[in-house]
Design a protein around this motif. Sequence first.
Motif, PDB file in Angstrom:
ATOM      1  N   ALA A 113      64.136 -86.365 -60.506  1.00  0.00           N
ATOM      2  CA  ALA A 113      63.885 -85.748 -59.194  1.00  0.00           C
ATOM      3  C   ALA A 113      62.888 -84.603 -59.282  1.00  0.00           C
ATOM      4  CB  ALA A 113      65.201 -85.282 -58.557  1.00  0.00           C
ATOM      5  N   LEU A 114      61.809 -84.806 -60.027  1.00  0.00           N
ATOM      6  CA  LEU A 114      60.746 -83.796 -60.039  1.00  0.00           C
ATOM      7  C   LEU A 114      59.915 -83.964 -58.779  1.00  0.00           C
ATOM      8  CD1 LEU A 114      59.607 -84.064 -63.768  1.00  0.00           C
ATOM      9  CD2 LEU A 114      61.262 -82.498 -62.749  1.00  0.00           C
ATOM     10  N   TYR A 115      59.400 -82.864 -58.255  1.00  0.00           N
ATOM     11  CA  TYR A 115      58.576 -82.940 -57.052  1.00  0.00           C
ATOM     12  C   TYR A 115      57.184 -83.408 -57.461  1.00  0.00           C
ATOM     13  CZ  TYR A 115      62.487 -80.043 -55.677  1.00  0.00           C
ATOM     14  OH  TYR A 115      63.746 -79.566 -55.477  1.00  0.00           O
ATOM     15  N   PRO A 116      56.800 -84.599 -57.046  1.00  0.00           N
ATOM     16  CA  PRO A 116      55.601 -85.226 -57.626  1.00  0.00           C
ATOM     17  C   PRO A 116      54.297 -84.488 -57.310  1.00  0.00           C
ATOM     18  CG  PRO A 116      56.629 -86.668 -55.986  1.00  0.00           C
ATOM     19  CD  PRO A 116      57.475 -85.453 -56.093  1.00  0.00           C
ATOM     20  N   HIS A 117      54.277 -83.719 -56.235  1.00  0.00           N
ATOM     21  CA  HIS A 117      53.013 -83.078 -55.833  1.00  0.00           C
ATOM     22  C   HIS A 117      52.877 -81.673 -56.402  1.00  0.00           C
ATOM     23  CE1 HIS A 117      56.157 -81.919 -53.130  1.00  0.00           C
ATOM     24  NE2 HIS A 117      55.417 -80.962 -52.602  1.00  0.00           N
ATOM     25  N   MET A 118      53.858 -81.242 -57.183  1.00  0.00           N
ATOM     26  CA  MET A 118      53.787 -79.885 -57.737  1.00  0.00           C
ATOM     27  C   MET A 118      53.571 -79.957 -59.248  1.00  0.00           C
ATOM     28  SD  MET A 118      56.947 -77.981 -55.940  1.00  0.00           S
ATOM     29  CE  MET A 118      57.261 -78.085 -54.184  1.00  0.00           C
ATOM     30  N   THR A 119      52.912 -78.944 -59.783  1.00  0.00           N
ATOM     31  CA  THR A 119      52.742 -78.889 -61.230  1.00  0.00           C
ATOM     32  C   THR A 119      54.091 -78.623 -61.888  1.00  0.00           C
ATOM     33  OG1 THR A 119      52.384 -76.520 -61.182  1.00  0.00           O
ATOM     34  CG2 THR A 119      50.417 -77.912 -60.987  1.00  0.00           C
ATOM     35  N   VAL A 120      54.111 -78.801 -63.189  1.00  0.00           N
ATOM     36  CA  VAL A 120      55.331 -78.532 -63.949  1.00  0.00           C
ATOM     37  C   VAL A 120      55.801 -77.105 -63.704  1.00  0.00           C
ATOM     38  CG1 VAL A 120      56.212 -78.240 -66.291  1.00  0.00           C
ATOM     39  CG2 VAL A 120      54.917 -80.294 -65.694  1.00  0.00           C
ATOM     40  N   ALA A 121      54.858 -76.158 -63.751  1.00  0.00           N
ATOM     41  CA  ALA A 121      55.231 -74.753 -63.560  1.00  0.00           C
ATOM     42  C   ALA A 121      55.868 -74.553 -62.181  1.00  0.00           C
ATOM     43  CB  ALA A 121      54.002 -73.856 -63.710  1.00  0.00           C
ATOM     44  N   ARG A 122      55.250 -75.147 -61.150  1.00  0.00           N
ATOM     45  CA  ARG A 122      55.788 -75.013 -59.799  1.00  0.00           C
ATOM     46  C   ARG A 122      57.163 -75.661 -59.692  1.00  0.00           C
ATOM     47  NH1 ARG A 122      52.832 -73.395 -55.216  1.00  0.00           N
ATOM     48  NH2 ARG A 122      54.788 -73.908 -54.191  1.00  0.00           N
ATOM     49  N   ASN A 123      57.317 -76.806 -60.345  1.00  0.00           N
ATOM     50  CA  ASN A 123      58.608 -77.470 -60.339  1.00  0.00           C
ATOM     51  C   ASN A 123      59.691 -76.567 -60.905  1.00  0.00           C
ATOM     52  OD1 ASN A 123      59.293 -80.409 -59.602  1.00  0.00           O
ATOM     53  ND2 ASN A 123      57.171 -80.554 -60.282  1.00  0.00           N
ATOM     54  N   ILE A 124      59.364 -75.954 -62.041  1.00  0.00           N
ATOM     55  CA  ILE A 124      60.385 -75.148 -62.723  1.00  0.00           C
ATOM     56  C   ILE A 124      60.728 -73.896 -61.919  1.00  0.00           C
ATOM     57  CG2 ILE A 124      60.927 -73.863 -64.825  1.00  0.00           C
ATOM     58  CD1 ILE A 124      59.133 -75.818 -66.348  1.00  0.00           C
ATOM     59  N   GLU A 125      59.712 -73.300 -61.286  1.00  0.00           N
ATOM     60  CA  GLU A 125      59.996 -72.047 -60.581  1.00  0.00           C
ATOM     61  C   GLU A 125      60.516 -72.289 -59.161  1.00  0.00           C
ATOM     62  OE1 GLU A 125      56.730 -69.504 -59.781  1.00  0.00           O
ATOM     63  OE2 GLU A 125      55.630 -71.005 -58.646  1.00  0.00           O
ATOM     64  N   PHE A 126      60.552 -73.562 -58.754  1.00  0.00           N
ATOM     65  CA  PHE A 126      60.944 -73.869 -57.375  1.00  0.00           C
ATOM     66  C   PHE A 126      62.293 -73.260 -56.988  1.00  0.00           C
ATOM     67  CE2 PHE A 126      61.863 -76.910 -53.837  1.00  0.00           C
ATOM     68  CZ  PHE A 126      60.754 -76.624 -53.083  1.00  0.00           C
ATOM     69  N   PRO A 127      63.340 -73.412 -57.820  1.00  0.00           N
ATOM     70  CA  PRO A 127      64.627 -72.808 -57.436  1.00  0.00           C
ATOM     71  C   PRO A 127      64.563 -71.285 -57.380  1.00  0.00           C
ATOM     72  CG  PRO A 127      64.782 -73.876 -59.595  1.00  0.00           C
ATOM     73  CD  PRO A 127      63.473 -74.263 -59.004  1.00  0.00           C
ATOM     74  N   LEU A 128      63.675 -70.685 -58.166  1.00  0.00           N
ATOM     75  CA  LEU A 128      63.572 -69.210 -58.146  1.00  0.00           C
ATOM     76  C   LEU A 128      62.890 -68.742 -56.866  1.00  0.00           C
ATOM     77  CD1 LEU A 128      62.534 -68.523 -61.851  1.00  0.00           C
ATOM     78  CD2 LEU A 128      64.822 -68.525 -60.829  1.00  0.00           C
ATOM     79  N   ARG A 129      61.906 -69.537 -56.405  1.00  0.00           N
ATOM     80  CA  ARG A 129      61.236 -69.200 -55.149  1.00  0.00           C
ATOM     81  C   ARG A 129      62.242 -69.179 -54.006  1.00  0.00           C
ATOM     82  NH1 ARG A 129      55.838 -70.058 -53.766  1.00  0.00           N
ATOM     83  NH2 ARG A 129      54.527 -69.989 -55.590  1.00  0.00           N
ATOM     84  N   ALA A 130      63.124 -70.187 -54.009  1.00  0.00           N
ATOM     85  CA  ALA A 130      64.113 -70.257 -52.931  1.00  0.00           C
ATOM     86  C   ALA A 130      64.963 -69.001 -52.931  1.00  0.00           C
ATOM     87  CB  ALA A 130      64.995 -71.485 -53.112  1.00  0.00           C
ATOM     88  N   ARG A 131      65.203 -68.434 -54.115  1.00  0.00           N
ATOM     89  CA  ARG A 131      66.052 -67.245 -54.204  1.00  0.00           C
ATOM     90  C   ARG A 131      65.248 -65.956 -54.129  1.00  0.00           C
ATOM     91  NH1 ARG A 131      68.354 -71.405 -56.045  1.00  0.00           N
ATOM     92  NH2 ARG A 131      70.604 -71.680 -56.012  1.00  0.00           N
ATOM     93  N   ARG A 132      63.976 -66.123 -53.762  1.00  0.00           N
ATOM     94  CA  ARG A 132      63.084 -64.988 -53.532  1.00  0.00           C
ATOM     95  C   ARG A 132      63.021 -64.049 -54.737  1.00  0.00           C
ATOM     96  NH1 ARG A 132      62.012 -66.564 -48.848  1.00  0.00           N
ATOM     97  NH2 ARG A 132      63.540 -67.011 -47.226  1.00  0.00           N
ATOM     98  N   VAL A 133      62.957 -64.652 -55.912  1.00  0.00           N
ATOM     99  CA  VAL A 133      62.761 -63.865 -57.138  1.00  0.00           C
ATOM    100  C   VAL A 133      61.305 -63.406 -57.145  1.00  0.00           C
ATOM    101  CG1 VAL A 133      62.750 -64.016 -59.653  1.00  0.00           C
ATOM    102  CG2 VAL A 133      64.515 -65.207 -58.334  1.00  0.00           C
ATOM    103  N   PRO A 134      61.053 -62.129 -57.498  1.00  0.00           N
ATOM    104  CA  PRO A 134      59.667 -61.643 -57.501  1.00  0.00           C
ATOM    105  C   PRO A 134      58.786 -62.451 -58.467  1.00  0.00           C
ATOM    106  CG  PRO A 134      61.217 -59.866 -57.893  1.00  0.00           C
ATOM    107  CD  PRO A 134      62.014 -61.100 -57.824  1.00  0.00           C
ATOM    108  N   LYS A 135      57.499 -62.460 -58.136  1.00  0.00           N
ATOM    109  CA  LYS A 135      56.566 -63.344 -58.837  1.00  0.00           C
ATOM    110  C   LYS A 135      56.539 -63.077 -60.339  1.00  0.00           C
ATOM    111  CE  LYS A 135      51.912 -65.217 -58.147  1.00  0.00           C
ATOM    112  NZ  LYS A 135      51.003 -64.868 -59.233  1.00  0.00           N
ATOM    113  N   ALA A 136      56.444 -61.811 -60.713  1.00  0.00           N
ATOM    114  CA  ALA A 136      56.326 -61.487 -62.135  1.00  0.00           C
ATOM    115  C   ALA A 136      57.540 -62.007 -62.908  1.00  0.00           C
ATOM    116  CB  ALA A 136      56.203 -59.966 -62.309  1.00  0.00           C
ATOM    117  N   GLU A 137      58.702 -61.811 -62.320  1.00  0.00           N
ATOM    118  CA  GLU A 137      59.912 -62.241 -62.985  1.00  0.00           C
ATOM    119  C   GLU A 137      59.969 -63.768 -63.066  1.00  0.00           C
ATOM    120  OE1 GLU A 137      63.375 -60.287 -61.401  1.00  0.00           O
ATOM    121  OE2 GLU A 137      64.675 -61.774 -62.340  1.00  0.00           O
ATOM    122  N   ARG A 138      59.503 -64.401 -61.984  1.00  0.00           N
ATOM    123  CA  ARG A 138      59.468 -65.866 -61.966  1.00  0.00           C
ATOM    124  C   ARG A 138      58.633 -66.380 -63.122  1.00  0.00           C
ATOM    125  NH1 ARG A 138      58.156 -66.212 -56.115  1.00  0.00           N
ATOM    126  NH2 ARG A 138      56.118 -66.896 -56.791  1.00  0.00           N
TER     127      ARG A 138
END
Lengths: 306, 383, 279
Positions: B95-120
């Motif tokens: 269930a990887l998101y096909p249109h996102m890079t690996v990095a974007r895939n991995i950080e996707f759950p962190l984005r939802a939790r509004r983790v700051p960019k540097a920490e992400r």
Amino acid sequence: MPDRRRRTVLGRRASRRALREAATGYLLVLPALATFAVFVFYPLGRAIWLGLYRTSVSPNLPSTYVGPSQYASVVSSSAFLGSLWRTILFAVFTMPAGIALGIALAMLAHQRLRGIQVFRTVFSSTVATSTAVASVIFFTLLDPQIGLLSYWLGKKGGAGILSDPTFALPAVSVVSIWQNIGFTFILMSAALQAIPDTLLDAARLDGASSWHRFRSVTLPLLSPTVFFAIVVGIIGSFQAFGQIDILTQGGPNNHTMVLIYYIYQSAFVNNDYGLAAVASVVLFAILLVVTLVQFRFVERRVFYAT
Amino acid sequence: MDGGDRPPGAASAISLEGITKSYGEVAAVDDLSLQIDPGELLVLVGPSGCGKSTVLRLIAGLDEPTAGTVRIAGEVVNGIDPKDRDVAMVFQSYALYPHMTVARNIEFPLRARRVPKAERERSVAGVARNLQIDHLLKRKPAALSGGQRQRVALARAIVRRPRAFLMDEPLSNLDAQLRIEMRAALVELQARLGTTVVYVTHDQVEAVTMGRRIAILDSGRLQQVATPAEVQARPANAFVAAFIGSPPMNVMPATLEPGEVTTGTQNAGRHLAVAGGVLPLTGAQQAALGARDLTTVLAGIRAEDLQVDPEGSVRATVSFVESFGAERIAACRLPATGAADGQLVMVRISAGARAPRTGEAVTLGAHAPASLFDPASGARLDA
Amino acid sequence: MRAAGTTGRLARKGARYLLLTGAAIIVAFPIYITIVNALLTPQQIAARPPTLFPLHPLWGSFSQAFGQAHLGIYLRNSAIMTVAITAAQLLTSVMAGYAFAFVRFPFRRAVFILCLATMMVPAEATIVPNRQTIVSFGWFNTFAALIVPFVASGIGTFLFRQAFLGVPRELRDAATLDGYGHLRFLVRIVLPLNRPMLAAFGIYSFLGAWNQYLWPLIVTDTTSTRTVQIGLKQLSALNVDQSNVIFAGTLLAALPIFVLLFAFQKQLVRGLTAGALKG
């Protein structure tokens, strides 16, 4: 006791989640559903209902309830039957010729030749012309005074082709064929490209002539697309309004008065809403049958494909 | 009041209490109770359609149980949104998101939790290094091999440090070689992270090799929860016996006959008759059977507990012999019963022994007692 | 032998080009002569033998059509109507299609069949009551009358549902666990994965709206709300001595779609054949 209390709390929590999900679903379909309710389902019901009332001659008097008898009288009237007959004629004039030309052009352009893309673009170009654009172009070309086609057909002066009872409907049909040729071409080209080359190569190795290859390989494989084009063509014939309105307004002497133009005239020129409603309902019923036949066919095709 | 009243799942990482999930008339999961300890890797295994994936979905909150309670870290989570349950899932398809890079895939759950960019970015880099996929971060999933995708899926689960991982057949899309490597890698990773894992698979070999405890599920019902050794030695019922082990336990219909058979210490009361041969019963088995009025049972015996033995009483014909490296298994057909062909039983050939030829008539003997199951319910009789 | 074969092949090739060229001339002629006539004077258009190539093109007819014949206003009206309908149809169809594919709600199947059923009701069959509705809303001669009845599309809803069902269910589950609700899942995952469908249906919808004729004809009758298709009918009624303006106006009306055709040929083909391929 505490256990039961806890269970109801849990139940409530779970059902709140389901409720939120359901609310989201309805919120998302609401805009479409509301539009359909107001502008598709309600007017359909109202058209059926309007058909039960006879519009009075004077616009100031209310219409009177006459029941289903109005359906019977309109459907058996010569004006209605004539418009239905001319619609069928129009379909017969436009569809077979249009589809055959579309296939011919698609076959012609389905070759590996230098510059073929130019021809493809030209053949599909008429999709960019609306009914009104096509009609106005031909209206001017068929003008008895200045029209180039009138001149070349030796019809200069006089009443003009569009005023000739014999030629008016064929002329409207030619305009429609031309306007639709781009669409039919695109449709048939896409279908041709989907036919695997190996099939035709196999037929060639079997020694089949090019006509034979077309008859026994290409055409059968095109048949679903041809069927689709026929359905679209029938529906389009029953909806052809713009070309009539611009070219002939139903004339001369009702010779191009197709069903949809009959509805338009009854409703918005003669203000006979009851009559127009009846004709609308019949139009709906006819197209419903056509669409249902198509759905059944598509279903079967899907079934066979899997 | 407070101490003694603690519900059974309070100390567990995940606790299921009387979980049922029905779809209309069909119960996908039927009254299932299961405690998963903190930091444990529990494997949920069963044939396809047994309800094991449904159990994961119920824990994750993707589905709600029809009845029963789900707890995570002691807290009841029924009706709680999946995102608030703080568990991560690894899917069979990744269930990887096909249109996102690996990095974007991995950080996707962190984005939802509004983790700051540097920490992400720091988290993604750390997890990627950990899983040796840091050189792939800019690629899209389509450009990755199956094993790489699998690691990205793991990384996406790990990156947010959930309370538990739920893994739904995560290795079944890999080729056999890679699957074996990844099993070990996963076990090692789990030990390092110390996070609770519920691991679902239909592959009993995977279950036995990976799980500290395995839970066997069939038709939505829990069959047995135990260590792999326990499950293999003492299967709770005939289903487990036939499902676990390679080869699985031989389960044969047998009748209980009066009279003792003396082999070593095993003698008392009755013996088993299997396909014309005779198998002994232990004293404990005699005792367990004593209370019941049974004439037929199902006898289960592992391939390694059977041997080609000239002294044995069960006659059979060798159908074929399979070799897996040092190990050889002879498939032997028992005498036909009525019109039906005789049953095939698997017999391990001991290391020094001569392998019988195909077609050879042999006699089989048992050097360990059989497991006995109720012929109607399949339940173990000498529990 | 070989020489004969080569000659034969060359002759066949030549014949093919001849056929192609002939067909192309016939298909393209009406548009070609419209361009030529737009660049001539009315007298030249009427003169015989006809002028088939404009040696001294005159461009004034275009500005006349644009200004005096109100084509500018009509084009603007058409643009407003078409953009609004296309955007609205995309929005409502995506929303409903998503709900039917991903959201569990009671009577989902029944509601979906209701949406499908609208495809069987041709707009032509409901014009009489719909016009009454528009008049009763006080919308006659407004953009609302042109736009609102078409803000939803049965076929669009159907096509998007089908496309969205192709998005793996596990992606939805993964996004749910990652903390994404329906809206963010739709915007961040589903829509980016379905760009071709968005383009195809967008063009399908755009063409349909731009080419509308009957409905605009019966709900508008002023210059300020008339669309370019109806404007063309007005234009065709111009006197013969302004025939070049008629031709120029026709070209102006067709231009936006020609631009679309060349810019988005691939998507256009997909949009036009979407109905045929949906089976």
